[in-house]
Design an enzyme around this catalytic site. Structure first.
Site, mmCIF file in Angstrom:
data_model
loop_
_atom_site.group_PDB
_atom_site.id
_atom_site.type_symbol
_atom_site.label_atom_id
_atom_site.label_comp_id
_atom_site.label_asym_id
_atom_site.label_seq_id
_atom_site.Cartn_x
_atom_site.Cartn_y
_atom_site.Cartn_z
ATOM 1 N N ASP A 47 -17.070 6.497 7.800
ATOM 2 C CA ASP A 47 -16.740 6.482 9.461
ATOM 3 C C ASP A 47 -17.929 5.642 9.919
ATOM 4 O O ASP A 47 -18.941 5.641 9.523
ATOM 5 C CB ASP A 47 -16.902 7.766 9.797
ATOM 6 N N LYS A 73 -20.303 10.788 12.439
ATOM 7 C CA LYS A 73 -19.205 11.618 11.972
ATOM 8 C C LYS A 73 -19.418 11.786 10.477
ATOM 9 O O LYS A 73 -19.059 12.929 9.699
ATOM 10 C CB LYS A 73 -17.833 11.218 12.341
ATOM 11 N N PHE A 119 -5.140 -0.469 13.414
ATOM 12 C CA PHE A 119 -4.138 -1.004 12.415
ATOM 13 C C PHE A 119 -5.095 -2.121 11.759
ATOM 14 O O PHE A 119 -4.511 -2.795 10.584
ATOM 15 C CB PHE A 119 -2.813 -1.686 13.198
ATOM 16 N N THR A 121 -7.815 -2.046 10.432
ATOM 17 C CA THR A 121 -8.412 -1.251 9.366
ATOM 18 C C THR A 121 -7.218 -0.945 8.328
ATOM 19 O O THR A 121 -7.519 -1.098 7.264
ATOM 20 C CB THR A 121 -9.340 -0.200 9.660
ATOM 21 N N CYS A 158 5.161 -0.814 1.318
ATOM 22 C CA CYS A 158 3.844 -0.783 1.590
ATOM 23 C C CYS A 158 3.709 -1.102 3.265
ATOM 24 O O CYS A 158 4.829 -1.053 4.023
ATOM 25 C CB CYS A 158 2.958 -1.964 1.152
ATOM 26 N N CYS A 175 -4.635 6.287 21.047
ATOM 27 C CA CYS A 175 -5.012 7.401 21.500
ATOM 28 C C CYS A 175 -6.048 7.129 22.959
ATOM 29 O O CYS A 175 -6.083 8.096 23.586
ATOM 30 C CB CYS A 175 -5.810 8.230 20.612
ATOM 31 N N CYS A 232 7.907 -9.251 1.591
ATOM 32 C CA CYS A 232 6.877 -8.755 2.037
ATOM 33 C C CYS A 232 5.556 -9.799 2.037
ATOM 34 O O CYS A 232 5.398 -10.019 0.782
ATOM 35 C CB CYS A 232 6.852 -7.411 1.599
ATOM 36 N N CYS A 235 2.982 -7.087 -0.611
ATOM 37 C CA CYS A 235 3.645 -6.581 -1.932
ATOM 38 C C CYS A 235 4.618 -7.532 -2.471
ATOM 39 O O CYS A 235 4.748 -7.389 -3.750
ATOM 40 C CB CYS A 235 4.069 -5.101 -1.788
HETATM 41 ZN ZN ZN Z 1 5.131 -4.477 1.243
#
Ligand code: ZN
Length: 329
Positions: A47, A73, A119, A121, A158, A175, A232, A235
């Site tokens: 963290d 944290k 997103f 990370t 994925c 948030c 994709c 993947c």
């Molecule tokens: Zn994928």
């Protein structure tokens, strides 16, 4: 051990298992709590942040003393979790996951758990997991709504299949703009921990393979089986752009009204810095992990690795200027 799906053999396998948790905020703290109590043998917790009073409404591992001390944290979580179960190995690491350190921090773990709040990370974790063939569990919540899904490279969709395709399933709000309720965080963490227990006790055949979303306010629950996208980026075409790292900005926005400054490869002597700053700034505090001071209307928190979070502005130029003035260019 009495639960038929686990049994004594499953419990033994849990004790021999390990996982790495990226992010220990609301969902991360709840997942860590469940897995440590279940007896997962080794847990590494990463963290980049520190405990604040506003976290306590939903981040179940932390208390008022942690917030008063502004403990990182990862440090506060490690202490609490050790007190919950002294028989397993828990390692809190204060770090900001990035393309430069992801190999070092995540390698060697057979399961990666999502406890992050962003997103950037998550896509980094997804690219690393897909490239390495390691499962990871996506989990996110905002307001009263949340979702979780197990990504098994080559077997399931994925994160890029889900979010970079037409009709993407995702969360738009954060948030920091609309808040998040404690109950949804703990519900999503339970979904994530349930699937983690199956993976870690080697009962993979029990994985439900579904993306479950739920809203504790409206009572709306949904379970779908996402399809892999043959085209994709991650993947399918195996283009791991988030691992290449050139997209990593020097300064990123993190949370409400604050800016994070990344400074890699430097180590700060916090007691020496405290002494130097105290001659001109009243109320400089450090706790061995981080140093904090106020220059109204701003508050700067500096970590040992040189990273800093400036509260009170969204302007990177202000952050850069204050950092150069007080910490050094
Ligand atoms: Zn994928």
């Amino acid at each position: 051990m009495l639960f038929a799906g686990m049994g004594p053999e499953g419990q033994q396998r849990l004790l021999a298992a390990s996982a790495v948790l990226v992010g220990c905020g609301a969902i991360g703290a709840a997942v860590a709590n469940l897995l440590v109590r279940a007896g997962v043998g080794r847990l590494r917790i990463l963290d980049r942040d520190f405990v604040e009073p506003s976290n306590l409404q939903r981040q179940i591992l932390f208390d008022e003393a942690d917030a008063r001390e502004a403990l990182p944290k990862a440090v506060a979580a490690e202490r609490k979790l050790r007190a919950l179960n002294s028989e397993i190995a828990i390692e809190g690491v204060v770090a900001d996951l990035n393309p430069g350190n992801i190999g070092e921090l995540l390698s060697g773990f057979p399961l990666i758990l999502d406890g992050t709040d962003n997103f950037e990370t998550r896509f980094l974790m997804n690219d690393f997991a897909v490239q390495s063939g390691i499962p990871w569990i996506y989990a996110a919540a905002v307001a009263s709504y949340g979702l979780s899904f197990v990504v098994r490279p080559g077997k399931t969709a994925c994160l890029a299949c889900l979010l970079e395709s037409e009709g993407a399933l995702g969360l738009e709000e954060t948030c920091d703009t609309v808040g998040v309720l404690g109950p949804i965080v703990n519900l999503v963490a339970s979904l994530e921990a349930g699937e983690a227990l199956k993976l870690l006790s080697a009962t993979e055949s029990n994985l439900h393979g579904r993306l479950i979303s739920c809203d504790v306010w409206s009572g709306h629950f949904q379970s779908v089986q996402p399809e892999r996208n043959p085209k994709c980026r991650a993947c399918g075409r195996r283009e791991f752009s988030y691992l290449e790292g050139q997209a990593e900005p020097h300064i990123t926005m993190c949370g409400r009204d604050s800016v994070q400054i990344h400074e890699r490869g430097r180590t700060l002597d916090l007691p020496a810095l405290e002494q130097r700053l105290s001659s001109t700034i009243p109320g400089v505090r450090q706790n061995g992990f981080l140093l904090r001071f106020r220059i109204a209307p701003y508050e700067m928190t500096v970590f040992c690795d040189g990273r800093a979070i400036l509260k009170g502005t969204k302007d990177p130029a202000v952050a850069r200027s204050l950092y150069a003035k007080y910490i050094g260019a």
